[in-house]
Design a protein around this motif. Structure first.
Motif, PDB file in Angstrom:
ATOM      1  N   SER A 117       0.836  -1.210   0.000  1.00 45.34           N
ATOM      2  CA  SER A 117       0.000   0.000   0.000  1.00 45.34           C
ATOM      3  C   SER A 117       0.866   1.255   0.000  1.00 45.34           C
ATOM      4  N   LEU A 118       1.905   1.270   0.825  1.00 47.33           N
ATOM      5  CA  LEU A 118       2.809   2.417   0.866  1.00 47.33           C
ATOM      6  C   LEU A 118       3.629   2.527  -0.422  1.00 47.33           C
ATOM      7  N   LEU A 119       3.934   1.407  -1.032  1.00 47.53           N
ATOM      8  CA  LEU A 119       4.638   1.405  -2.307  1.00 47.53           C
ATOM      9  C   LEU A 119       3.791   2.085  -3.385  1.00 47.53           C
ATOM     10  N   ILE A 120       2.516   1.743  -3.441  1.00 47.69           N
ATOM     11  CA  ILE A 120       1.597   2.380  -4.413  1.00 47.69           C
ATOM     12  C   ILE A 120       1.524   3.881  -4.137  1.00 47.69           C
ATOM     13  N   LEU A 121       1.377   4.244  -2.879  1.00 52.71           N
ATOM     14  CA  LEU A 121       1.332   5.651  -2.496  1.00 52.71           C
ATOM     15  C   LEU A 121       2.618   6.367  -2.923  1.00 52.71           C
ATOM     16  N   ASP A 122       3.743   5.709  -2.735  1.00 54.17           N
ATOM     17  CA  ASP A 122       5.039   6.264  -3.096  1.00 54.17           C
ATOM     18  C   ASP A 122       5.150   6.489  -4.609  1.00 54.17           C
ATOM     19  N   VAL A 123       4.685   5.529  -5.386  1.00 58.03           N
ATOM     20  CA  VAL A 123       4.741   5.648  -6.851  1.00 58.03           C
ATOM     21  C   VAL A 123       3.857   6.801  -7.328  1.00 58.03           C
ATOM     22  N   VAL A 124       2.688   6.948  -6.730  1.00 57.68           N
ATOM     23  CA  VAL A 124       1.803   8.061  -7.102  1.00 57.68           C
ATOM     24  C   VAL A 124       2.456   9.391  -6.742  1.00 57.68           C
ATOM     25  N   ALA A 125       3.051   9.474  -5.553  1.00 60.43           N
ATOM     26  CA  ALA A 125       3.734  10.714  -5.149  1.00 60.43           C
ATOM     27  C   ALA A 125       4.910  11.014  -6.072  1.00 60.43           C
ATOM     28  N   TRP A 126       5.637   9.989  -6.445  1.00 57.49           N
ATOM     29  CA  TRP A 126       6.774  10.152  -7.358  1.00 57.49           C
ATOM     30  C   TRP A 126       6.286  10.770  -8.663  1.00 57.49           C
ATOM     31  N   GLN A 127       5.223  10.203  -9.221  1.00 50.04           N
ATOM     32  CA  GLN A 127       4.688  10.677 -10.496  1.00 50.04           C
ATOM     33  C   GLN A 127       4.119  12.089 -10.380  1.00 50.04           C
ATOM     34  N   ALA A 128       3.337  12.324  -9.336  1.00 58.23           N
ATOM     35  CA  ALA A 128       2.600  13.583  -9.245  1.00 58.23           C
ATOM     36  C   ALA A 128       3.432  14.747  -8.723  1.00 58.23           C
ATOM     37  N   VAL A 129       4.400  14.480  -7.854  1.00 59.14           N
ATOM     38  CA  VAL A 129       5.105  15.568  -7.181  1.00 59.14           C
ATOM     39  C   VAL A 129       6.577  15.655  -7.575  1.00 59.14           C
ATOM     40  N   HIS A 130       7.251  14.524  -7.709  1.00 54.37           N
ATOM     41  CA  HIS A 130       8.707  14.532  -7.802  1.00 54.37           C
ATOM     42  C   HIS A 130       9.293  14.278  -9.193  1.00 54.37           C
ATOM     43  N   ALA A 131       8.553  13.661 -10.077  1.00 52.21           N
ATOM     44  CA  ALA A 131       9.104  13.162 -11.346  1.00 52.21           C
ATOM     45  C   ALA A 131       9.753  14.248 -12.197  1.00 52.21           C
ATOM     46  N   GLY A 132       9.160  15.400 -12.273  1.00 59.13           N
ATOM     47  CA  GLY A 132       9.672  16.447 -13.155  1.00 59.13           C
ATOM     48  C   GLY A 132      10.758  17.304 -12.555  1.00 59.13           C
ATOM     49  N   ASN A 133      11.216  16.964 -11.350  1.00 60.44           N
ATOM     50  CA  ASN A 133      12.173  17.822 -10.648  1.00 60.44           C
ATOM     51  C   ASN A 133      13.591  17.269 -10.610  1.00 60.44           C
ATOM     52  N   GLY A 134      13.853  16.240 -11.401  1.00 58.79           N
ATOM     53  CA  GLY A 134      15.190  15.649 -11.391  1.00 58.79           C
ATOM     54  C   GLY A 134      15.399  14.744 -10.196  1.00 58.79           C
ATOM     55  N   TYR A 135      16.652  14.416  -9.941  1.00 58.21           N
ATOM     56  CA  TYR A 135      17.007  13.442  -8.915  1.00 58.21           C
ATOM     57  C   TYR A 135      17.234  14.071  -7.535  1.00 58.21           C
ATOM     58  N   ASN A 136      17.750  15.265  -7.471  1.00 57.04           N
ATOM     59  CA  ASN A 136      18.215  15.896  -6.244  1.00 57.04           C
ATOM     60  C   ASN A 136      17.097  16.158  -5.240  1.00 57.04           C
ATOM     61  N   VAL A 137      17.330  15.769  -4.003  1.00 60.02           N
ATOM     62  CA  VAL A 137      16.363  15.999  -2.929  1.00 60.02           C
ATOM     63  C   VAL A 137      16.113  17.489  -2.723  1.00 60.02           C
ATOM     64  N   CYS A 138      17.157  18.294  -2.821  1.00 61.03           N
ATOM     65  CA  CYS A 138      17.029  19.739  -2.595  1.00 61.03           C
ATOM     66  C   CYS A 138      16.108  20.414  -3.610  1.00 61.03           C
ATOM     67  N   ASP A 139      15.935  19.777  -4.759  1.00 64.28           N
ATOM     68  CA  ASP A 139      15.041  20.302  -5.789  1.00 64.28           C
ATOM     69  C   ASP A 139      13.682  19.608  -5.755  1.00 64.28           C
TER      70      ASP A 139
END
Length: 154
Positions: A96-118
């Protein structure tokens, strides 16, 4: 001399294997529980901002009402970590947390590159890589799941 070195190495590895069965997955469970709990508490105390990013959610999550997504996300991030700490229903909650993580990755983080600071995808990737062993191998021996399997058989 070589025989005694081989014996020592074999004994040492056997001890480490035994400890790994008890403590290896516990470390993953505790770290992931802390991280997801923090996120769940922030959502619980905060305002629903999913409306701003719903169009970036992958299908079918993009068609789920925003309030339902927020509710499910918040409570998955609050209940799931407690269950990971206990090692109860570990595979279900890790998935369940894995699915949540994948959705967050796609919706929030995917377009911002690899760096945590970004606000990049480094942390979601790390969480994903830590959740996969829990889904595939289970919680380890120091868990309620393991005790139940011992009690009721495989």
């Amino acid at each position: 001399m070589i025989t005694s070195v081989k014996t020592c190495v074999t004994r040492g590895l056997t001890i480490l294997d035994s400890l790994g069965g008890w403590l290896g997955m516990l470390g993953l469970r505790l770290l992931l529980a802390y991280e997801f709990w923090q996120s769940g508490v922030e959502k619980f105390r905060g305002d629903n901002w999913f409306g701003e990013i719903q169009s970036q959610f992958p299908f079918p999550f993009s068609v789920v009402p925003v309030d339902a997504s927020w509710f499910l996300s918040t409570w998955t991030e609050l209940i799931g970590p407690v269950m990971l700490v206990l090692g109860l229903g570990t595979r279900f909650w890790a998935f369940s947390l894995l699915i949540l993580d994948v959705v967050a990755w796609q919706a929030v983080h995917a377009g911002n590159g690899y760096n945590v600071c970004d606000n990049g995808f480094k942390l979601p990737l790390m969480y994903l890589m830590m959740l996969i062993p829990l889904v595939l191998s289970g919680p380890g021996k120091l868990s309620i799941d393991h005790s139940l399997r011992q009690l009721y058989g495989r």
